[in-house]
Design an enzyme around this catalytic site. Sequence first.
Site, mmCIF file in Angstrom:
data_model
loop_
_atom_site.group_PDB
_atom_site.id
_atom_site.type_symbol
_atom_site.label_atom_id
_atom_site.label_comp_id
_atom_site.label_asym_id
_atom_site.label_seq_id
_atom_site.Cartn_x
_atom_site.Cartn_y
_atom_site.Cartn_z
ATOM 1 N N ASP A 106 0.838 -1.208 0.000
ATOM 2 C CA ASP A 106 0.000 0.000 0.000
ATOM 3 C C ASP A 106 0.871 1.256 0.000
ATOM 4 O O ASP A 106 2.028 1.213 0.430
ATOM 5 C CB ASP A 106 -0.837 0.095 1.289
HETATM 6 N N1 URA Z 1 -0.882 -5.923 4.288
HETATM 7 C C1 URA Z 1 -1.357 -4.663 4.321
HETATM 8 O O1 URA Z 1 -2.290 -4.358 5.035
HETATM 9 N N2 URA Z 1 -0.743 -3.751 3.539
HETATM 10 C C2 URA Z 1 0.311 -4.036 2.745
HETATM 11 O O2 URA Z 1 0.842 -3.153 2.053
HETATM 12 C C3 URA Z 1 0.773 -5.354 2.731
HETATM 13 C C4 URA Z 1 0.155 -6.284 3.527
#
Ligand code: URA
Length: 241
Positions: A106
């Site tokens: 993310d």
């Molecule tokens: N889990 C999440 O919540 N975000 C990420 O970027 C990767 C795994």
Amino acid sequence: MPVLTLDRILSSIGFGSRKECRSIVRMGLVELNGQVVEDPFLEFKERPAFITVNGEEVPTMEKLYVMMDKPLDVECSHNPRDHQSVYSLLPDRFSAMGIQTVGRLDADSSGLLLLSNQGDFIHKVESPKKGYLKKYRVTLARPFTQEQCEELLRGVMLKGERRQVLAREIKVEPSKNLEGKDAVLVSIGEGLYHQVRRMFAAVGNHVETLERVSIGPVVLDNALGRGGWRFLTEDEVKFLS
Ligand code: URA
């Protein structure tokens, strides 16, 4: 097999069409072993390991396997919506060579991101069947309780998913200073959307920071610094293939 000429090599490593590469050579921007080469049709029996283009020594392999330490506020998309793209942190020629992220992080997560232009490699590493554990270091808004830990290890149901997901391993890393927060190292097998954040929310906590530290046997190289990248070593590629 077509004859391996300088313009073909340059084009295969992302410097444009063969016509564009011929003009780069004719402009005197390409050197081999410290000598400017002006003939774009120069023939090779084997690829030279490096070619200098515009003063930069460039490796000539066509297969890309890259590790990045992804910073915050950068999106894993070629068409980012709110931030810059991870691809803008790499040489433009990698995009011309078809590089893609292996899974995603993310915008508000950081750490280990793999990228490649080899579809079978991307598929293998992403596949839950292959079973690579992804390890994340998180800090939480609230104290992490024994009950939360046990619930995550037993499995939680996330909204919109058909099966429970579980943490495969959890380890608490005590803060190194008094004011700092403990970190929790958590390993999961899948790569569902926002999975780690949703798992902690499902047990009543809230992830404040999230950093990926490893994928299977490949560990984030802390020497890179946020936003830094390097090619994977041959061993790292072998371990993941
Ligand atoms: N889990 C999440 O919540 N975000 C990420 O970027 C990767 C795994």
